[in-house]
Design an enzyme around this catalytic site. Sequence first.
Site, PDB file in Angstrom:
ATOM      1  N   LYS A 182      18.917 -15.594  -2.454  1.00 39.70           N
ATOM      2  CA  LYS A 182      18.347 -13.745  -3.137  1.00 39.70           C
ATOM      3  C   LYS A 182      19.361 -12.976  -1.826  1.00 39.70           C
ATOM      4  O   LYS A 182      18.866 -13.617  -0.777  1.00 39.70           O
ATOM      5  CB  LYS A 182      17.252 -12.959  -2.934  1.00 39.70           C
ATOM      6  CG  LYS A 182      16.715 -13.583  -4.743  1.00 39.70           C
ATOM      7  CD  LYS A 182      15.313 -12.740  -4.798  1.00 39.70           C
ATOM      8  CE  LYS A 182      15.085 -13.989  -6.263  1.00 39.70           C
ATOM      9  NZ  LYS A 182      13.828 -12.838  -6.158  1.00 39.70           N
TER      10      LYS A 182
ATOM     11  N   SER B 103       9.385  -1.902  -5.871  1.00 43.14           N
ATOM     12  CA  SER B 103      10.495  -1.784  -4.402  1.00 43.14           C
ATOM     13  C   SER B 103      12.006  -1.544  -5.097  1.00 43.14           C
ATOM     14  O   SER B 103      12.778  -0.943  -4.499  1.00 43.14           O
ATOM     15  CB  SER B 103      10.906  -2.830  -3.789  1.00 43.14           C
ATOM     16  OG  SER B 103       9.436  -3.403  -3.049  1.00 43.14           O
TER      17      SER B 103
ATOM     18  N   ARG C 289      -0.356  -4.607 -10.896  1.00 48.00           N
ATOM     19  CA  ARG C 289      -0.376  -3.223 -11.526  1.00 48.00           C
ATOM     20  C   ARG C 289      -0.506  -3.283 -12.826  1.00 48.00           C
ATOM     21  O   ARG C 289      -0.747  -2.170 -13.373  1.00 48.00           O
ATOM     22  CB  ARG C 289       0.918  -2.761 -10.822  1.00 48.00           C
ATOM     23  CG  ARG C 289       0.858  -1.827  -9.390  1.00 48.00           C
ATOM     24  CD  ARG C 289       2.638  -2.395  -9.353  1.00 48.00           C
ATOM     25  NE  ARG C 289       3.354  -3.397  -9.314  1.00 48.00           N
ATOM     26  CZ  ARG C 289       4.331  -4.204  -9.088  1.00 48.00           C
ATOM     27  NH1 ARG C 289       5.188  -2.728  -7.854  1.00 48.00           N
ATOM     28  NH2 ARG C 289       4.823  -4.951  -9.175  1.00 48.00           N
TER      29      ARG C 289
ATOM     30  N   HIS D 281       1.863  -1.600  -1.336  1.00 41.92           N
ATOM     31  CA  HIS D 281       2.105  -2.501  -0.487  1.00 41.92           C
ATOM     32  C   HIS D 281       0.620  -2.417   0.895  1.00 41.92           C
ATOM     33  O   HIS D 281      -0.052  -2.871   0.774  1.00 41.92           O
ATOM     34  CB  HIS D 281       2.551  -2.760   0.383  1.00 41.92           C
ATOM     35  CG  HIS D 281       4.215  -4.124  -0.938  1.00 41.92           C
ATOM     36  ND1 HIS D 281       6.078  -3.433  -1.008  1.00 41.92           N
ATOM     37  CD2 HIS D 281       4.000  -5.040  -1.389  1.00 41.92           C
ATOM     38  CE1 HIS D 281       6.497  -4.022  -2.000  1.00 41.92           C
ATOM     39  NE2 HIS D 281       5.082  -5.204  -2.493  1.00 41.92           N
TER      40      HIS D 281
HETATM   41  P1  ADP Z   1       6.838 -10.326  -5.431  1.00 40.59           P
HETATM   42  O1  ADP Z   1       8.392 -10.392  -5.240  1.00 40.59           O
HETATM   43  O2  ADP Z   1       6.208 -11.179  -4.905  1.00 40.59           O
HETATM   44  O3  ADP Z   1       7.021  -9.517  -6.500  1.00 40.59           O
HETATM   45  P2  ADP Z   1       6.619  -7.835  -3.704  1.00 40.59           P
HETATM   46  O4  ADP Z   1       6.963  -7.416  -2.552  1.00 40.59           O
HETATM   47  O5  ADP Z   1       7.195  -6.309  -4.607  1.00 40.59           O
HETATM   48  O6  ADP Z   1       7.341  -9.067  -4.212  1.00 40.59           O
HETATM   49  O7  ADP Z   1       5.084  -7.831  -4.371  1.00 40.59           O
HETATM   50  C1  ADP Z   1       4.039  -8.224  -3.546  1.00 40.59           C
HETATM   51  C2  ADP Z   1       2.597  -8.519  -3.967  1.00 40.59           C
HETATM   52  O8  ADP Z   1       2.876  -6.743  -4.026  1.00 40.59           O
HETATM   53  C3  ADP Z   1       2.291  -8.677  -6.030  1.00 40.59           C
HETATM   54  O9  ADP Z   1       1.632  -9.086  -5.861  1.00 40.59           O
HETATM   55  C4  ADP Z   1       2.974  -7.889  -6.672  1.00 40.59           C
HETATM   56  O10 ADP Z   1       2.118  -7.932  -7.820  1.00 40.59           O
HETATM   57  C5  ADP Z   1       1.822  -6.533  -5.396  1.00 40.59           C
HETATM   58  N1  ADP Z   1       2.747  -4.788  -5.510  1.00 40.59           N
HETATM   59  C6  ADP Z   1       3.819  -4.568  -5.117  1.00 40.59           C
HETATM   60  N2  ADP Z   1       3.735  -3.025  -5.745  1.00 40.59           N
HETATM   61  C7  ADP Z   1       2.601  -2.532  -5.777  1.00 40.59           C
HETATM   62  C8  ADP Z   1       1.750  -1.827  -5.736  1.00 40.59           C
HETATM   63  N3  ADP Z   1       2.040  -0.318  -6.551  1.00 40.59           N
HETATM   64  N4  ADP Z   1       0.724  -1.609  -5.965  1.00 40.59           N
HETATM   65  C9  ADP Z   1      -0.394  -2.531  -5.521  1.00 40.59           C
HETATM   66  N5  ADP Z   1       0.317  -3.591  -5.686  1.00 40.59           N
HETATM   67  C10 ADP Z   1       1.781  -4.389  -5.760  1.00 40.59           C
END
Ligand code: ADP
Length: 176
Positions: free
Chosen positions: A47, A134, A96, A23
């Site tokens: 959630k 996450s 990803r 992130h």
């Molecule tokens: P969501 O619940 O929307 O998937 P996340 O917090 O998991 O929320 O992810 C937010 C955004 O960041 C999404 O577009 C996800 O694809 C991207 N993302 C998550 N992890 C990574 C990573 N390691 N590298 C690049 N982008 C990421």
Amino acid sequence: MVETLDARHAVYVGSFDPPTLGHRDIISRGARLFERVTVGIGINPDKTPLFTSDERLSLLGDIVAPLQNVDVACFEGLAVDFVRKCGASVMLRGMRTLTDIEAEFTLTLANRSLAPDIETVFLMASEQYTSVSSTLIKQIASMGRDGSIEQLGEFVPSTVIEPLLAKYRDERSNAT
Ligand code: ADP
């Protein structure tokens, strides 16, 4: 009156439960591309996240502190509505894997029909963070193994490690 949304302002939405190095990478790369980036923490009342919205706000606040043009806020409801409320015309997302592409494609099409004037822009994950999620981080932290701190340091900013381990420590001590 026709509202004008700012194409130099991007909003990066997600759950950030917890925020990871993946992130942070997208945020800092976004901050170099756009004049302003707002990180939007989505609150889903259905959630139960590991970190409360206030905790995520604080963790992300620490992460973006060195970046002058980035701010953080929480929102409820549709992401496109939040982007519009911010006055931005860009929704920033990270990508990803092939699985991400499929999910993001569907989401983007839905968002486009809801808000045709908001464009989704994707940044491809940096190689070292392609497997960082996450969910994976929570799994590692929940095991409470020796060496977790070093291992987590590869995936999350250092400021996230202790609050993360504390969550599971509390859980384990409540269970005994
Ligand atoms: P969501 O619940 O929307 O998937 P996340 O917090 O998991 O929320 O992810 C937010 C955004 O960041 C999404 O577009 C996800 O694809 C991207 N993302 C998550 N992890 C990574 C990573 N390691 N590298 C690049 N982008 C990421």
